[in-house]
Write an enzyme that holds these catalytic residues in place. Structure first.
Site, PDB file in Angstrom:
ATOM      1  N   ASN B 162      44.623 -28.367  58.593  1.00  0.00           N
ATOM      2  CA  ASN B 162      44.386 -27.629  57.355  1.00  0.00           C
ATOM      3  C   ASN B 162      43.192 -28.177  56.586  1.00  0.00           C
ATOM      4  OD1 ASN B 162      45.300 -25.630  55.321  1.00  0.00           O
ATOM      5  ND2 ASN B 162      45.435 -27.456  54.060  1.00  0.00           N
ATOM      6  N   VAL B 163      42.434 -27.248  55.994  1.00  0.00           N
ATOM      7  CA  VAL B 163      41.382 -27.617  55.041  1.00  0.00           C
ATOM      8  C   VAL B 163      41.735 -26.928  53.735  1.00  0.00           C
ATOM      9  CG1 VAL B 163      38.911 -27.689  54.594  1.00  0.00           C
ATOM     10  CG2 VAL B 163      39.733 -27.586  56.960  1.00  0.00           C
ATOM     11  N   GLY B 164      42.101 -27.693  52.734  1.00  0.00           N
ATOM     12  CA  GLY B 164      42.535 -27.098  51.476  1.00  0.00           C
ATOM     13  C   GLY B 164      41.866 -27.771  50.283  1.00  0.00           C
ATOM     14  N   THR B 165      41.816 -27.041  49.182  1.00  0.00           N
ATOM     15  CA  THR B 165      41.263 -27.606  47.952  1.00  0.00           C
ATOM     16  C   THR B 165      42.406 -27.948  47.008  1.00  0.00           C
ATOM     17  OG1 THR B 165      39.218 -26.367  48.152  1.00  0.00           O
ATOM     18  CG2 THR B 165      39.772 -27.174  45.965  1.00  0.00           C
ATOM     19  N   TYR B 166      42.603 -29.209  46.761  1.00  0.00           N
ATOM     20  CA  TYR B 166      43.638 -29.681  45.851  1.00  0.00           C
ATOM     21  C   TYR B 166      42.987 -30.682  44.909  1.00  0.00           C
ATOM     22  CZ  TYR B 166      46.016 -28.054  50.042  1.00  0.00           C
ATOM     23  OH  TYR B 166      46.383 -27.296  51.113  1.00  0.00           O
ATOM     24  N   HIS B 184      51.898 -25.401  49.904  1.00  0.00           N
ATOM     25  CA  HIS B 184      50.574 -25.529  50.518  1.00  0.00           C
ATOM     26  C   HIS B 184      50.721 -25.983  51.964  1.00  0.00           C
ATOM     27  CE1 HIS B 184      48.944 -26.373  46.221  1.00  0.00           C
ATOM     28  NE2 HIS B 184      48.689 -25.125  46.551  1.00  0.00           N
ATOM     29  N   GLU B 226      40.513 -22.789  58.782  1.00  0.00           N
ATOM     30  CA  GLU B 226      39.539 -22.489  57.737  1.00  0.00           C
ATOM     31  C   GLU B 226      38.116 -22.553  58.295  1.00  0.00           C
ATOM     32  OE1 GLU B 226      42.151 -24.451  57.369  1.00  0.00           O
ATOM     33  OE2 GLU B 226      43.277 -23.439  55.780  1.00  0.00           O
ATOM     34  N   GLU B 275      43.679 -27.108  33.891  1.00  0.00           N
ATOM     35  CA  GLU B 275      43.785 -26.267  35.079  1.00  0.00           C
ATOM     36  C   GLU B 275      43.206 -24.868  34.860  1.00  0.00           C
ATOM     37  OE1 GLU B 275      44.471 -26.158  38.102  1.00  0.00           O
ATOM     38  OE2 GLU B 275      45.350 -28.093  38.655  1.00  0.00           O
TER      39      GLU B 275
END
Lengths: 73, 477
Positions: B162-166, B184, B226, B275
């Site tokens: 996985n490539v995620g933005t957190y 996620h 991704e 946020e």
């Protein structure tokens, strides 16, 4: 030095300006993890001027809620 | 599309008049966040800003607002910078239809992202010119990172990587806090690692080529990569390399890579952070990452995201990658759906243009949206307009609401349904209500109570619009 957010004394200096100018230092609280730079506006880093809504009680840091419960191995 | 990394995309922005080099000295606080705020406030053609003189750092550069306007977003897609949001929506939807995959390649030889290596006595505060984004954030945040993990139950599966933005908070010299939710994909990896009683290898990539950053914040299926979908969006391969530890695939041309292990069986205080709804999240116990290596390009550029009171770069970054999957999911069973605008706070408000198969049909479209994976918790306010109304043109949408909505028939409030915890209205966090406003024209069997005809749209005027725009552009030469 005390943490400007939770008032614990577990504060350490984590950085000095890397260009050697001495213009600022960065501190980190080992209890609540708040980090701040010595040159920030007072409203960010002075406990007297910070919005009380965002302050923490050092005795309650351990009781902060978990977002994801720990799965037992 | 002539860019392979952040640097060449910045050059492309510059060529198109979309990059400002800010060479005057700035203090990390409050100046950098103020400049990020100011850039994002410059509207649909807001430029990116490259800060080149940050007090206290030697040769540091910070890129802000790279995805921060529709002009920059169009250039990322290889379109003219004047392309409308609607045009970009259909280009995005056509290139990424959810089935086509792109290709990845692995770099032969040394990768640019590993030109400089830090393997001991790591101090993130010395390496990364991090700064406070919002006044009461709990620390300095990496708000635009691409975070790479693998599923420990299937570690060789490239698609499940996985490539995620957190959001990532700098804490100690070599420790980070991370907010990753169980829903996620990386959250699944963490829970699987925690069940096994092992730590989870993690790579945090900064200054990644823009399409990969977009894909990292796109809700793909669990086993979809991704990288390959980023390639499909970009139209050329994504170049990867392996982390020094060897277990993860990372973009070969990115600016910084932080390698470490997410610590299972423990949590660390993290937050608050300003946020995307424009409100602060609370302080919570979240995931702890122990860093063991950092690699960078020579003279790396730190790219970060100003997120706070909307509209910000965050909204542009995730606007169309939220809208297009919803459009695809609706279109599967409801081909009458024409276009979906979910650019408002990650789709807390969604406007759908649809034709009506029969009376009341638009309300069924709303129910369908409210049961898509994203719509279940996010889609709180759902507005339906006719198929000939552009949902990205709020003037048209307000015309539809003003002239079609009969409050007693066309407004529905659903109570006590799932909500989005970061929405400050969600009470208790994670629950809330849904508002459906049907601003479509009634069709049989529903009778139209008054005999009224609406003025037809004039598609033939589009040709003259282009002629006038060209004449207008020549006026300013």
């Amino acid at each position: 030095m005390k943490c400007v957010r939770c008032a614990s004394d577990k504060v350490s200096t984590v950085a000095k300006a890397p260009d050697g100018s001495g213009i600022w230092e960065v501190y980190n609280c080992g209890l609540c993890n708040f980090a701040w730079r010595s040159t920030e506006p007072k409203e960010n880093i002075d406990p007297e001027k910070r919005d009380p809504w965002f302050q923490l009680d050092k005795d309650k840091v351990d009781d902060l809620p978990l977002i994801v419960p720990i799965v037992k191995h | 599309m002539a860019y392979e990394d952040l640097r060449s995309f910045l050059e492309k922005l510059e060529t198109n008049g979309q990059l400002i080099h800010y060479k005057d000295p700035v203090m990390p606080e409050p100046d950098i966040a103020l400049i990020g705020r100011a850039a994002t406030d410059m509207g649909e053609k807001a430029p990116a800003v490259l800060l080149e003189n940050i007090k206290g750092y030697k040769d540091a550069k910070i890129a802000l607002n790279v995805h921060g306007s529709w002009a920059n977003h169009a250039l990322m897609l290889g379109m003219d910078k004047n392309a409308t949001v609607r045009e970009q929506f259909f280009e995005f939807a056509n290139r990424w239809d959810g089935t086509r995959e792109g290709t990845v390649e692995w770099m032969k030889g040394d990768a640019p992202c590993q030109e400089v290596k830090y393997t001991e006595d790591i101090n993130l505060y010395d390496i990364i010119p991090a700064f406070r984004v919002n006044q009461y954030d709990g620390g300095f945040y990496l708000s635009k990172a691409c975070i790479v993990t693998r599923d420990p139950d299937d570690p060789d599966n490239f698609g499940k990587q996985n490539v995620g933005t957190y959001r990532i908070q700098l804490q100690g010299k070599d420790t980070l806090g991370a907010q990753i939710m169980p829903f996620h994909d990386s959250g699944v990896h963490i829970v699987n690692a925690e069940k096994k009683g092992i730590n989870l290898p993690i790579a945090i990539c900064l200054g990644v080529e823009p399409v990969v950053t977009v894909m990292a914040s796109t809700p793909l299926k669990y086993d979809q990569s991704e990288y390959t979908f980023g390639s499909a969006l970009k139209g050329s391969p994504i170049m990867l390399t392996k982390t020094l530890d060897g277990g993860l695939d990372i973009p070969a041309y990115c600016e910084f890579v932080i390698e470490g292990e997410l610590q299972t069986g423990t949590r660390t205080p993290e937050g608050p952070f300003g946020e995307f709804p424009g409100s602060y999240s609370g302080v919570r116990k979240q995931f702890l990452i122990k860093v063991n290596k950092v690699t960078t390009r020579k003279n790396p550029i730190f790219e970060n995201l100003y997120v706070g009171r909307p509209w910000t770069e965050h909204d542009t970054l995730i606007g169309l990658n939220t809208s297009v999957p919803l459009y695809r999911q609706l279109k599967e069973t409801m081909p009458e759906v024409q276009c979906v605008n979910a650019i408002y706070q990650h789709g807390l408000t969604v406007i759908i243009s649809t034709n009506s198969r029969f009376g009341g049909y638009a309300k069924s479209v709303a129910f369908r949206l409210a049961s898509t994976p994203h719509g279940i918790s996010y889609a709180k306010n759902i507005i339906l307009v006719d198929g000939d109304v552009d949902p990205f043109n709020l003037t048209q949408v307000m015309w539809a609401v003003s002239t079609r909505v009969r409050p007693e028939k066309d407004v529905i409030v659903l109570k006590n349904v799932p909500g989005m915890p970061l929405d400050p209205c969600s009470e208790p966090p994670g629950m809330g209500g849904k508002l459906i406003i049907d601003a479509t024209t009634p069709v049989p069997p529903e009778p139209v109570l008054r005999e009224v005809r609406m003025v037809d749209p004039l598609p033939a005027a589009e040709g003259y619009k282009k002629i006038l725009e060209k004449m207008y552009a020549e006026l300013s030469r």
